[in-house]
Write a protein that holds these residues in place. Structure first.
Motif, PDB file in Angstrom:
ATOM      1  N   VAL A 189       1.767   7.064  -6.823  1.00 17.07           N
ATOM      2  CA  VAL A 189       1.044   7.991  -7.211  1.00 17.07           C
ATOM      3  C   VAL A 189       1.276   9.480  -6.911  1.00 17.07           C
ATOM      4  O   VAL A 189       1.089  10.190  -8.030  1.00 17.07           O
ATOM      5  N   ASN A 190       1.942   9.548  -5.767  1.00 13.17           N
ATOM      6  CA  ASN A 190       2.458  10.932  -5.571  1.00 13.17           C
ATOM      7  C   ASN A 190       3.524  11.323  -6.540  1.00 13.17           C
ATOM      8  O   ASN A 190       3.806  12.276  -6.842  1.00 13.17           O
TER       9      ASN A 190
ATOM     10  N   ALA B   7       3.786  14.322  -9.215  1.00  9.43           N
ATOM     11  CA  ALA B   7       4.741  15.462  -9.101  1.00  9.43           C
ATOM     12  C   ALA B   7       5.638  15.364 -10.467  1.00  9.43           C
ATOM     13  O   ALA B   7       6.348  16.663 -10.491  1.00  9.43           O
ATOM     14  N   ASN B   8       5.362  14.643 -11.307  1.00  6.30           N
ATOM     15  CA  ASN B   8       6.099  14.666 -12.482  1.00  6.30           C
ATOM     16  C   ASN B   8       5.424  14.804 -13.796  1.00  6.30           C
ATOM     17  O   ASN B   8       4.401  14.628 -14.094  1.00  6.30           O
TER      18      ASN B   8
ATOM     19  N   PHE C 160       0.897  -1.287  -0.125  1.00  5.21           N
ATOM     20  CA  PHE C 160       0.063  -0.017   0.123  1.00  5.21           C
ATOM     21  C   PHE C 160       0.879   1.110  -0.184  1.00  5.21           C
ATOM     22  O   PHE C 160       0.507   2.064  -0.688  1.00  5.21           O
ATOM     23  N   ASP C 161       1.970   1.215   0.794  1.00  4.15           N
ATOM     24  CA  ASP C 161       2.783   2.377   0.935  1.00  4.15           C
ATOM     25  C   ASP C 161       3.400   2.844  -0.517  1.00  4.15           C
ATOM     26  O   ASP C 161       3.582   3.889  -0.691  1.00  4.15           O
ATOM     27  N   ILE C 162       3.829   1.552  -1.154  1.00  4.66           N
ATOM     28  CA  ILE C 162       4.652   1.623  -2.465  1.00  4.66           C
ATOM     29  C   ILE C 162       3.617   2.353  -3.211  1.00  4.66           C
ATOM     30  O   ILE C 162       4.149   3.280  -4.196  1.00  4.66           O
TER      31      ILE C 162
END
Length: 99
Positions: A93-94, A98-99, A86-88
């Motif tokens: 997604v973030n 950002a890119n 989940f953290d990965i």
């Protein structure tokens, strides 16, 4: 040797180790080391000649545990792996946003 026969043989080895070594169900490094031992590896230099690699062992362990639901790790390891997954996904997604 074809990729299919190579992976079928490796999968059999991994299943044998998972069946006979409970600790290897929760630790890919332990699983890899035990597989190497069963192939007769005695030194670090012999690992590259063993015909297996850590990534293949990891991927096949995932298939065995996650798709076939065999030789499952402890509940705490399942929970930790799920949280990490989940953290990965959240990070990716973030990162993409950002890119």
């Amino acid at each position: 040797m074809t990729v299919t026969s190579e992976f079928n043989n490796l999968k059999e080895l991994i299943e044998f180790v998972l069946d006979n070594n409970e600790e290897s169900r929760s630790n890919d490094t332990k699983l890899f080391v035990e597989c190497c031992k069963h192939l007769g590896v005695k030194t670090l230099d012999q690992i590259s000649d063993s015909g297996i690699n850590m990534i293949s062992v990891h991927k096949l362990r995932q298939v065995i545990q996650n798709k076939e639901h065999k030789f499952l790790p402890s509940d705490s390891v399942i929970e930790n792996r799920s949280k990490r997954n989940f953290d990965i996904k959240k990070y990716m997604v973030n990162f993409k946003a950002a890119n």
